[in-house]
Design a protein around this motif. Structure first.
Motif, PDB file in Angstrom:
ATOM      1  N   ILE A  69       0.837  -1.198   0.000  1.00  0.00           N
ATOM      2  CA  ILE A  69       0.000   0.000   0.000  1.00  0.00           C
ATOM      3  C   ILE A  69       0.874   1.251   0.000  1.00  0.00           C
ATOM      4  CG2 ILE A  69      -1.647   1.345   1.366  1.00  0.00           C
ATOM      5  CD1 ILE A  69      -2.811  -1.359   2.332  1.00  0.00           C
ATOM      6  N   GLU A  70       1.900   1.239   0.827  1.00  0.00           N
ATOM      7  CA  GLU A  70       2.800   2.385   0.907  1.00  0.00           C
ATOM      8  C   GLU A  70       3.521   2.608  -0.432  1.00  0.00           C
ATOM      9  OE1 GLU A  70       6.538   4.050   3.636  1.00  0.00           O
ATOM     10  OE2 GLU A  70       5.628   2.094   4.060  1.00  0.00           O
ATOM     11  N   SER A  71       3.981   1.539  -1.040  1.00  0.00           N
ATOM     12  CA  SER A  71       4.659   1.663  -2.334  1.00  0.00           C
ATOM     13  C   SER A  71       3.715   2.212  -3.403  1.00  0.00           C
ATOM     14  CB  SER A  71       5.208   0.301  -2.778  1.00  0.00           C
ATOM     15  OG  SER A  71       6.193  -0.167  -1.897  1.00  0.00           O
ATOM     16  N   SER A  72       2.480   1.726  -3.384  1.00  0.00           N
ATOM     17  CA  SER A  72       1.492   2.194  -4.347  1.00  0.00           C
ATOM     18  C   SER A  72       1.201   3.679  -4.155  1.00  0.00           C
ATOM     19  CB  SER A  72       0.200   1.381  -4.196  1.00  0.00           C
ATOM     20  OG  SER A  72      -0.798   1.841  -5.068  1.00  0.00           O
ATOM     21  N   TYR A  73       1.092   4.088  -2.894  1.00  0.00           N
ATOM     22  CA  TYR A  73       0.821   5.498  -2.610  1.00  0.00           C
ATOM     23  C   TYR A  73       1.988   6.384  -3.055  1.00  0.00           C
ATOM     24  CZ  TYR A  73       0.161   9.828  -0.053  1.00  0.00           C
ATOM     25  OH  TYR A  73       0.039  11.149   0.269  1.00  0.00           O
ATOM     26  N   LYS A  74       3.209   6.000  -2.729  1.00  0.00           N
ATOM     27  CA  LYS A  74       4.370   6.811  -3.084  1.00  0.00           C
ATOM     28  C   LYS A  74       4.531   6.923  -4.595  1.00  0.00           C
ATOM     29  CE  LYS A  74       7.074   6.063   1.130  1.00  0.00           C
ATOM     30  NZ  LYS A  74       8.303   5.469   1.707  1.00  0.00           N
ATOM     31  N   HIS A  75       4.314   5.805  -5.291  1.00  0.00           N
ATOM     32  CA  HIS A  75       4.404   5.824  -6.755  1.00  0.00           C
ATOM     33  C   HIS A  75       3.353   6.767  -7.332  1.00  0.00           C
ATOM     34  CE1 HIS A  75       4.854   4.389 -10.887  1.00  0.00           C
ATOM     35  NE2 HIS A  75       3.544   4.269 -10.920  1.00  0.00           N
ATOM     36  N   THR A  76       2.118   6.678  -6.822  1.00  0.00           N
ATOM     37  CA  THR A  76       1.033   7.526  -7.316  1.00  0.00           C
ATOM     38  C   THR A  76       1.309   8.993  -7.020  1.00  0.00           C
ATOM     39  OG1 THR A  76      -0.564   5.733  -6.987  1.00  0.00           O
ATOM     40  CG2 THR A  76      -1.454   7.956  -7.171  1.00  0.00           C
ATOM     41  N   LEU A  77       1.783   9.278  -5.823  1.00  0.00           N
ATOM     42  CA  LEU A  77       2.088  10.655  -5.436  1.00  0.00           C
ATOM     43  C   LEU A  77       3.145  11.256  -6.369  1.00  0.00           C
ATOM     44  CD1 LEU A  77       1.742  12.960  -3.328  1.00  0.00           C
ATOM     45  CD2 LEU A  77       3.609  11.890  -2.046  1.00  0.00           C
TER      46      LEU A  77
END
Length: 402
Positions: A69-77
């Protein structure tokens, strides 16, 4: 059957809806999604929801799921920051070239409005509305060539570009094949709102127009209807809107050329959304009850089965859907361009062949050749596999009768 939860992993989507929009979601929903993440069972569209879980929900998951989830959020950001920067540069190019006014649709509007920040809603591309752009084709192409954009496709309502960094831009002059009307474009522009982000200003649709567009786009695209990713965006708009004007939604929705799926979408929100979610169900029932039914032609043309994107190939979609898509792209959309906007029908047909539109004589020859080849292919070589997608729900037919 068309459902609020889609045909692909509906149990997972129901759990995601609870987690994203119910502050008191049961632990069983977290457990189910945690298992889906760990076992890599979510659909691609459901993985796109993971950034929404980052801020307030992440502690309820296992360590492995939290990491994803954290990786997905950082990539999206990170990616959204770049896309917004490129969108602002594109907007400046349009203004400096005196090509009109930009209104950013879908992903950018959703991201900029999110109270959790721009990292919670992934954007596959940038959708932007530039009214009357089709009337300034050469001027537009000159401007984008100077900035190293590449044209990778076009249709009667939009042109698709690749930015120098490889990001996709869909530049619309009409909303879609199911909404080719200058009245729709004018309404979006006249009611658009300005929103500031990092000292830059973006124009985006009002909440009501944005909601109608999201629902229509989601349910009229067979792949999106199959995964039902649209419902997360729709519920986000509803949750984040202080109040929605039902009459404004109805007025805008009735400008669409195809409305039965939109009518169904509002009914699904009213009737299938989990009871744990606090929303004004009567408002959406009222909206659904006051959206006009389709004409017989548009109702038939756009009545297509929800189907995964992997099956939307010539060998796998039904013959009926294949023929309908030909009719929509080559005849129905140009007819609407003439009927709704009083633009020459052959001009619309020419737009389907390229941008800028080629001469009429060349278009007629190309169109006749293409139609002849397709008819021969269907008649002698077309052997589609049995379609495994379910048939349309009674709700669609019911909505068309109302």
């Amino acid at each position: 059957m068309i459902s609020l939860f889609g045909e692909k992993n509906p149990t997972y989507l129901a759990a995601l809806i609870e987690i994203c929009f119910n502050t008191n979601a049961d632990n069983a929903h977290y457990t189910l999604i945690d298992q889906g993440i760990v076992n890599d069972d979510l659909s691609p569209e459901q993985y796109r929801v993971l950034p929404l879980l980052f801020n307030s929900k992440i502690d309820n998951f296992s360590e492995l799921s939290r990491s994803k989830i954290e990786s997905s959020y950082k990539h999206t950001l990170y990616r959204n920051h770049i896309l917004l920067n490129r969108a602002q540069k594109f907007q400046r190019l349009i203004i400096e070239s005196q090509l009109g006014h930009c209104v950013f649709l879908k992903g950018i509007a959703q991201s900029l409005r999110s109270p959790s920040g721009i990292g919670t809603r992934p954007m596959a591309d940038v959708d932007v509305l530039v009214p009357f752009l089709d009337r300034h084709a050469q001027k537009f192409l000159t401007a984008i060539n100077q900035e190293s954009y590449k044209v990778i496709g076009s249709s009667i309502r939009s042109i698709t570009l690749l930015s120098p960094e490889g990001f996709q831009f869909d530049i619309h002059w009409y909303l879609s094949e199911w909404s080719i009307s200058q009245d729709v474009v004018n309404s979006i522009v006249n009611h658009s709102q300005s929103i500031a982000f990092r000292n830059q200003t973006y124009s985006i649709p009002c909440h009501e127009h944005h909601l109608s567009h999201i629902i229509g786009h989601g349910l009229l695209n067979p792949a999106l209807a199959f995964d039902a990713r649209w419902v997360i965006d729709a519920l986000s708009i509803i949750k984040d809107s202080p109040s929605l004007d039902s009459l404004k939604i109805i007025e805008f929705s009735n400008l669409f050329n195809t409305r039965s799926r939109l009518k169904l979408g509002f009914r699904l929100i009213a009737e299938e959304t989990p009871e744990s979610l606090n929303l004004d169900r009567e408002l959406f029932r009222y909206v659904a009850g006051n959206i006009k039914s389709d004409t017989l032609v548009s109702g038939w043309l756009f009545e297509q089965l929800p189907c995964p994107s992997s099956q939307m190939t010539l060998e796998k979609i039904s013959r009926s859907s294949y023929l309908k898509n030909i009719l929509i792209g080559n005849l129905y959309a140009p007819f609407l361009l003439w009927k709704k906007n009083r633009r020459p029908m052959f001009y619309g047909i020419s737009l389907t062949r390229g941008f800028p539109p080629p001469p009429t004589q060349k278009v007629i020859a190309l169109l006749a050749q293409k139609l002849a080849l397709r008819i021969l292919f269907i008649a002698f070589n077309y052997r589609p596999k049995r379609n495994t997608c379910q048939t349309l729900s009674i709700g669609v037919k019911k909505s068309q009768q109302e």
